[in-house]
Design a protein around this motif. Sequence first.
Motif, PDB file in Angstrom:
ATOM      1  N   TYR A 192       0.844  -1.195   0.000  1.00  0.00           N
ATOM      2  CA  TYR A 192       0.000   0.000   0.000  1.00  0.00           C
ATOM      3  C   TYR A 192       0.882   1.248   0.000  1.00  0.00           C
ATOM      4  N   HIS A 193       0.438   2.272  -0.722  1.00  0.00           N
ATOM      5  CA  HIS A 193       1.128   3.562  -0.769  1.00  0.00           C
ATOM      6  C   HIS A 193       0.306   4.580   0.026  1.00  0.00           C
ATOM      7  N   VAL A 194       0.987   5.433   0.776  1.00  0.00           N
ATOM      8  CA  VAL A 194       0.330   6.475   1.566  1.00  0.00           C
ATOM      9  C   VAL A 194       0.265   7.743   0.717  1.00  0.00           C
ATOM     10  N   THR A 195      -0.938   8.204   0.412  1.00  0.00           N
ATOM     11  CA  THR A 195      -1.143   9.312  -0.512  1.00  0.00           C
ATOM     12  C   THR A 195      -0.368  10.565  -0.109  1.00  0.00           C
ATOM     13  N   ASP A 196      -0.475  10.956   1.156  1.00  0.00           N
ATOM     14  CA  ASP A 196       0.150  12.204   1.613  1.00  0.00           C
ATOM     15  C   ASP A 196       1.658  12.210   1.468  1.00  0.00           C
ATOM     16  N   HIS A 197       2.277  11.023   1.459  1.00  0.00           N
ATOM     17  CA  HIS A 197       3.734  10.943   1.432  1.00  0.00           C
ATOM     18  C   HIS A 197       4.278  10.409   0.107  1.00  0.00           C
ATOM     19  N   ASP A 198       3.414  10.313  -0.908  1.00  0.00           N
ATOM     20  CA  ASP A 198       3.876   9.889  -2.225  1.00  0.00           C
ATOM     21  C   ASP A 198       4.338  11.132  -2.990  1.00  0.00           C
ATOM     22  N   LYS A 199       5.620  11.453  -2.894  1.00  0.00           N
ATOM     23  CA  LYS A 199       6.157  12.683  -3.470  1.00  0.00           C
ATOM     24  C   LYS A 199       5.980  12.736  -4.985  1.00  0.00           C
ATOM     25  N   GLU A 200       6.102  11.576  -5.633  1.00  0.00           N
ATOM     26  CA  GLU A 200       5.947  11.548  -7.093  1.00  0.00           C
ATOM     27  C   GLU A 200       4.533  11.940  -7.505  1.00  0.00           C
ATOM     28  N   LEU A 201       3.539  11.395  -6.806  1.00  0.00           N
ATOM     29  CA  LEU A 201       2.147  11.707  -7.128  1.00  0.00           C
ATOM     30  C   LEU A 201       1.848  13.190  -6.880  1.00  0.00           C
ATOM     31  N   LEU A 202       2.327  13.718  -5.772  1.00  0.00           N
ATOM     32  CA  LEU A 202       2.113  15.140  -5.470  1.00  0.00           C
ATOM     33  C   LEU A 202       2.763  16.019  -6.529  1.00  0.00           C
ATOM     34  N   LYS A 203       3.985  15.667  -6.948  1.00  0.00           N
ATOM     35  CA  LYS A 203       4.697  16.465  -7.942  1.00  0.00           C
ATOM     36  C   LYS A 203       4.014  16.402  -9.304  1.00  0.00           C
ATOM     37  N   VAL A 204       3.602  15.204  -9.709  1.00  0.00           N
ATOM     38  CA  VAL A 204       2.930  15.053 -11.007  1.00  0.00           C
ATOM     39  C   VAL A 204       1.644  15.885 -11.042  1.00  0.00           C
ATOM     40  N   THR A 205       0.861  15.819  -9.970  1.00  0.00           N
ATOM     41  CA  THR A 205      -0.401  16.567  -9.920  1.00  0.00           C
ATOM     42  C   THR A 205      -0.159  18.069  -9.967  1.00  0.00           C
TER      43      THR A 205
END
Length: 339
Positions: free
Chosen positions: A262-275
């Motif tokens: 499982y990945h934690v949304t708040d700490h997924d730096k790649e997802l935050l950066k892409v968005t």
Amino acid sequence: MQSEFKKYEEETPSLHWGMDPVFSAFARLYIKDIKEMRESKQVPGIFFYNGHPVRQVDVVGMVVQMKERDAFYNYGGCPSIPSSLAVLEQMKKLQEMVSQKTKLEIGDVVRVRGHIRTYRQQREIQASCFYKVDDPVYDVQISRMLELPCLYREVYDKPFQAPEKGQSGLEGQNFSINMLHEKIKGFLLENKIQTFYQQELETIDTLVSLAGVHLTSPSCQEVKSESDSSSKRIHSVFKEAIRMLQEKGVVFQKPSSSKDLYHVTDHDKELLKVTLDVIKEDCRKPRHAEKGCHFLHVLSCVRQSYNPSVAEVVIHRVLELLESNSDVVSTMEGYYMAF
């Protein structure tokens, strides 16, 4: 009124606060009620409205007075060695946009999100995010006036009822799941965990004790035969708690990863950066420059760039996080613009 107040005078034990959805939300309350809420005797900084613990609020109102300590200052700057005039022009436009959104005058309508606190015996909101609302025909304020009575009727005016100690069976297990999913959420966020396996969580004693709190204790003769069964039930409670976190967008899985990871949304730096990059890039385009990017457009772009199966609820959480960090601002319902 006095008898009604006494009805909710007794505080819900802090252990159960996470069960109340109001505790984890930005409560949209009338300013009058925010000013009159009483502070918790258990945890300073938490306030109660009709039995609901409230720690953060979302309000829209008009600026009626300005004090020196309320002033907001904009920080920004240009590159020390600009490569071209175009860079300077872009920085100037960005600073102008930030200034327009955050410079407040008497009579401006603003939207503020933040934590409630008491400062010099006066109730106030310590803003984590604020911006000026462009509302010339009162659309935003009318919409909120229609929304609040419904929220009060369906949520705030119904006092939260914590489960009683005597609960057992399905009710007790549901209570354990609800408590556990909030505690897992807190554990993941506080410890800045990026990825995890369910089995890893099942080694944390404080979490396991919550998962088994409502399981019936076997008699001495049944201990051996019941041990495996209890273990399976605890595993099932953890699995259901994690599923609830997935439904809220707190955690998610990638098809390319292990099915148990499982990945934690708040700490997924790649997802935050892409968005954030999607919003920044598209806001430079003429069709998005004025009101920003719509949520569905952001979702589509993130799915193309990051992961085709990322859920809507996950991107909603990412956008809320970016907004709370002042990286983006929602210009209107469903539209986002990057600073």
